[in-house]
Design an enzyme around this catalytic site. Structure first.
Site, PDB file in Angstrom:
ATOM      1  N   HIS A   9       0.830  -1.199   0.000  1.00 56.66           N
ATOM      2  CA  HIS A   9       0.000   0.000   0.000  1.00 56.66           C
ATOM      3  C   HIS A   9       0.869   1.255   0.000  1.00 56.66           C
ATOM      4  O   HIS A   9       1.615   1.503   0.954  1.00 56.66           O
ATOM      5  CB  HIS A   9      -0.905  -0.037   1.236  1.00 56.66           C
ATOM      6  CG  HIS A   9      -1.808   1.128   1.385  1.00 56.66           C
ATOM      7  ND1 HIS A   9      -1.805   1.937   2.492  1.00 56.66           N
ATOM      8  CD2 HIS A   9      -2.754   1.635   0.555  1.00 56.66           C
ATOM      9  CE1 HIS A   9      -2.702   2.881   2.354  1.00 56.66           C
ATOM     10  NE2 HIS A   9      -3.296   2.730   1.185  1.00 56.66           N
ATOM     11  N   GLU A  36       0.652  -0.652  -4.779  1.00 60.65           N
ATOM     12  CA  GLU A  36      -0.499   0.246  -4.888  1.00 60.65           C
ATOM     13  C   GLU A  36       0.020   1.663  -4.848  1.00 60.65           C
ATOM     14  O   GLU A  36       0.888   1.995  -4.032  1.00 60.65           O
ATOM     15  CB  GLU A  36      -1.478   0.004  -3.729  1.00 60.65           C
ATOM     16  CG  GLU A  36      -2.762   0.822  -3.814  1.00 60.65           C
ATOM     17  CD  GLU A  36      -2.672   2.194  -3.156  1.00 60.65           C
ATOM     18  OE1 GLU A  36      -3.582   3.018  -3.394  1.00 60.65           O
ATOM     19  OE2 GLU A  36      -1.698   2.438  -2.409  1.00 60.65           O
ATOM     20  N   ASP A  38      -1.116   6.055  -5.977  1.00 63.79           N
ATOM     21  CA  ASP A  38      -2.194   7.002  -6.258  1.00 63.79           C
ATOM     22  C   ASP A  38      -1.778   7.966  -7.355  1.00 63.79           C
ATOM     23  O   ASP A  38      -0.604   8.347  -7.439  1.00 63.79           O
ATOM     24  CB  ASP A  38      -2.540   7.776  -4.985  1.00 63.79           C
ATOM     25  CG  ASP A  38      -2.879   6.850  -3.827  1.00 63.79           C
ATOM     26  OD1 ASP A  38      -3.997   6.347  -3.789  1.00 63.79           O
ATOM     27  OD2 ASP A  38      -1.988   6.626  -2.979  1.00 63.79           O
ATOM     28  N   HIS A  51      -0.862  10.959  -3.265  1.00 62.55           N
ATOM     29  CA  HIS A  51      -2.109  10.594  -2.606  1.00 62.55           C
ATOM     30  C   HIS A  51      -2.994  11.790  -2.300  1.00 62.55           C
ATOM     31  O   HIS A  51      -4.155  11.841  -2.697  1.00 62.55           O
ATOM     32  CB  HIS A  51      -1.822   9.830  -1.315  1.00 62.55           C
ATOM     33  CG  HIS A  51      -3.064   9.396  -0.592  1.00 62.55           C
ATOM     34  ND1 HIS A  51      -3.723  10.218   0.305  1.00 62.55           N
ATOM     35  CD2 HIS A  51      -3.777   8.252  -0.641  1.00 62.55           C
ATOM     36  CE1 HIS A  51      -4.793   9.592   0.766  1.00 62.55           C
ATOM     37  NE2 HIS A  51      -4.847   8.406   0.209  1.00 62.55           N
ATOM     38  N   GLU A 110      -4.587   3.455  -8.157  1.00 62.48           N
ATOM     39  CA  GLU A 110      -5.765   4.139  -7.625  1.00 62.48           C
ATOM     40  C   GLU A 110      -5.783   5.557  -8.178  1.00 62.48           C
ATOM     41  O   GLU A 110      -4.858   6.333  -7.948  1.00 62.48           O
ATOM     42  CB  GLU A 110      -5.763   4.179  -6.098  1.00 62.48           C
ATOM     43  CG  GLU A 110      -7.027   4.845  -5.578  1.00 62.48           C
ATOM     44  CD  GLU A 110      -7.114   4.935  -4.065  1.00 62.48           C
ATOM     45  OE1 GLU A 110      -7.652   5.949  -3.576  1.00 62.48           O
ATOM     46  OE2 GLU A 110      -6.638   4.013  -3.375  1.00 62.48           O
TER      47      GLU A 110
END
Length: 240
Positions: A9, A36, A38, A51, A110
């Site tokens: 993450h 993962e 962003d 993020h 994401e």
């Protein structure tokens, strides 16, 4: 029970500043299946790995990300807030980040604020699309992804869809649970329906990891990778 695949993450965010090249390299060093990260878009339409809506928390700058040009973003220090040894770490441009992933680690993109078709094309041009998947908390971006880039594998959250049946109806490929929504029955139902099961957990409670292992979750989107592997190994040893 089988070992779960690890999704780091925001990269290896416990040992390096999140969403940086250092955290990506840390995820690879941990042997993670996927990273993962962003995605946001600068004022002059450059895609970055970031993020927050503002740069205040994870850089030495301040202000809204979308109000900043790429020249301004490229000057930010994205490492010192985490540790002096990371001083000078930059906010990665998506192109460079994906280049570093190629042939080394799968990608979970994401989308915070970006055109999903652009993200898809950048993955495809690097032959990363087959192992990639995407999600967004923005309902409009989720709808746009379904409509415009159907070959971009999509994840949905159980807390959003409320049932395995709904996830299937939406054409999802991955169903993600959290510590409040995961049950053995739901996990089994998702697998039977052809969905890949994933769990997000940003904490470090052994009991949560134990539940995930016992449920047979296939992918773990987590920060505390080493702790999860310890718990998993203990439970798998008991089975043997």
């Amino acid at each position: 029970m089988h070992k779960a695949k690890i999704v780091c993450h925001r990269g290896a965010s416990q040992t390096a500043p999140e969403n940086t090249m250092a955290s990506l390299e840390g995820a690879i060093a941990l042997g993670a299946f996927a990273v993962e990260f962003d995605i946001r878009t600068s004022k002059d339409d450059v895609l970055y790995v970031m993020h927050d809506e503002t740069v205040d928390r994870t850089t030495n700058g301040s202000g809204y990300f979308s109000d900043m040009t790429s020249a301004e973003i490229d000057e930010l220090d994205a490492g010192s807030w985490f540790g002096a040894e990371f001083a000078g770490e930059r906010v990665p441009r998506l192109d460079a980040f994906l280049d570093a992933c190629k042939g080394r680690i799968a990608t979970y993109a994401e989308i915070k604020l970006a055109d999903p078709a652009r993200v898809r094309d950048k993955l495809a041009s690097r032959r990363l699309l087959a192992d990639a998947w995407t999600f967004s908390f923005d309902q409009g971006i989720r709808a746009e992804t379904r409509a415009r880039v159907p070959d971009f594998r999509r994840m949905v959250l159980f807390e959003h869809v409320g049932s395995v049946e709904r996830a299937v109806a939406l054409g999802a490929h991955i169903l993600e649970f959290n510590e409040n929504t995961l049950t053995p029955e739901r996990c089994s139902e998702a697998k039977a329906a052809g969905l890949l099961t994933q769990m997000f957990y940003g904490g470090s409670e052994r009991a949560v990891f134990e539940t995930a292992v016992r449920c047979g979750v296939e992918q773990m989107n987590i920060d505390a990778v080493n702790l999860f592997r310890e718990v998993e190994a203990d439970l798998l040893a008991d089975v043997d």
